[in-house]
Design a protein around this motif. Structure first.
Motif, short mmCIF file in Angstrom:
data_model
loop_
_atom_site.label_atom_id
_atom_site.label_comp_id
_atom_site.label_asym_id
_atom_site.label_seq_id
_atom_site.Cartn_x
_atom_site.Cartn_y
_atom_site.Cartn_z
N VAL A 94 -27.80 -22.70 4.36
CA VAL A 94 -27.48 -22.67 5.83
C VAL A 94 -27.01 -21.23 6.09
O VAL A 94 -26.85 -20.34 4.93
CB VAL A 94 -26.62 -23.42 6.44
CG1 VAL A 94 -26.89 -25.00 6.49
CG2 VAL A 94 -25.04 -23.49 5.63
N VAL A 95 -26.88 -20.66 7.22
CA VAL A 95 -26.71 -19.28 7.56
C VAL A 95 -25.24 -19.21 8.18
O VAL A 95 -25.07 -20.08 9.12
CB VAL A 95 -27.82 -18.69 8.49
CG1 VAL A 95 -27.25 -17.35 8.92
CG2 VAL A 95 -29.17 -18.52 7.74
N CYS A 96 -24.22 -18.46 7.61
CA CYS A 96 -23.03 -18.59 8.32
C CYS A 96 -23.12 -17.98 9.64
O CYS A 96 -23.42 -16.80 9.95
CB CYS A 96 -22.14 -17.65 7.31
SG CYS A 96 -20.50 -17.49 8.00
N PRO A 97 -22.44 -18.58 10.53
CA PRO A 97 -22.49 -18.32 12.08
C PRO A 97 -21.61 -17.37 12.11
O PRO A 97 -21.70 -16.72 13.45
CB PRO A 97 -22.14 -19.58 12.84
CG PRO A 97 -21.17 -20.49 11.80
CD PRO A 97 -21.94 -20.23 10.64
N MET A 98 -20.72 -16.89 11.31
CA MET A 98 -19.83 -15.60 11.57
C MET A 98 -20.29 -14.51 11.05
O MET A 98 -20.28 -13.52 11.94
CB MET A 98 -18.56 -16.05 10.93
CG MET A 98 -17.63 -17.10 11.48
SD MET A 98 -16.23 -17.09 10.95
CE MET A 98 -15.15 -15.92 11.58
N CYS A 99 -21.02 -14.52 10.04
CA CYS A 99 -21.39 -13.26 9.29
C CYS A 99 -22.88 -13.11 9.05
O CYS A 99 -23.41 -12.18 8.88
CB CYS A 99 -20.52 -13.02 7.95
SG CYS A 99 -21.22 -14.13 6.66
N GLY A 100 -23.66 -14.16 9.10
CA GLY A 100 -25.01 -13.91 9.20
C GLY A 100 -25.63 -14.18 7.65
O GLY A 100 -26.97 -14.20 7.54
N CYS A 158 -20.91 -25.22 9.22
CA CYS A 158 -19.82 -24.82 8.34
C CYS A 158 -19.96 -22.99 8.61
O CYS A 158 -20.97 -22.50 8.94
CB CYS A 158 -20.20 -25.12 6.86
SG CYS A 158 -19.83 -26.85 6.77
N VAL A 159 -19.05 -22.50 7.78
CA VAL A 159 -19.07 -21.02 7.73
C VAL A 159 -19.03 -20.58 6.09
O VAL A 159 -18.45 -21.68 5.34
CB VAL A 159 -17.89 -20.29 8.15
CG1 VAL A 159 -17.89 -20.54 9.96
CG2 VAL A 159 -16.61 -20.89 7.79
N CYS A 160 -19.22 -19.56 5.81
CA CYS A 160 -19.35 -19.41 4.32
C CYS A 160 -17.96 -19.19 3.67
O CYS A 160 -16.96 -19.14 4.53
CB CYS A 160 -20.28 -18.09 3.85
SG CYS A 160 -19.54 -16.71 4.54
N SER A 161 -17.88 -19.29 2.36
CA SER A 161 -16.58 -19.34 1.64
C SER A 161 -15.77 -17.82 2.11
O SER A 161 -14.80 -17.86 2.19
CB SER A 161 -16.89 -19.27 0.15
OG SER A 161 -17.62 -18.34 -0.46
N THR A 162 -16.71 -16.69 1.95
CA THR A 162 -15.81 -15.58 2.40
C THR A 162 -15.17 -15.45 3.72
O THR A 162 -14.09 -15.09 3.73
CB THR A 162 -16.88 -14.22 2.43
OG1 THR A 162 -17.50 -14.16 1.25
CG2 THR A 162 -16.46 -13.14 2.73
N CYS A 163 -15.94 -16.17 4.73
CA CYS A 163 -15.26 -16.08 6.15
C CYS A 163 -14.28 -17.21 6.05
O CYS A 163 -13.24 -16.87 6.84
CB CYS A 163 -16.55 -16.52 7.09
SG CYS A 163 -17.67 -14.93 7.50
#
Length: 74
Positions: A15-21, A54-59
């Motif tokens: 999936v693509v993180c909605p916060m950072c792309g 979801c968002v990625c682990s970094t975000c």
């Protein structure tokens, strides 16, 4: 942060993180990487109010760290 109520539970997907792309893998289950994180309620609420995925682990890690800093400053 897990998606126990989603169809296809346990089938990882990109999936693509909605916060950072950035793309990342969501495990869609309690065995996902996000299940290892202790996520404060404030972060859960923030994400639930803004995003449907979801968002990625970094975000996620950044949001968790920011929430901890806010608690220290309170």
């Amino acid at each position: 942060m897990t998606h126990n109520d989603h169809p296809g539970e346990g089938t990882p997907k990109t999936v693509v993180c909605p916060m950072c792309g950035e793309p990342f893998t969501c495990g869609m289950s309690t065995s996902c990487w996000c299940a290892t994180r202790v996520v404060p309620d404030s972060v859960r609420n923030y994400l639930a109010e803004r995003y449907e995925t979801c968002v990625c682990s970094t975000c996620l890690d950044r949001l968790i760290a920011e929430a901890k800093e806010e608690l220290r400053g309170a």
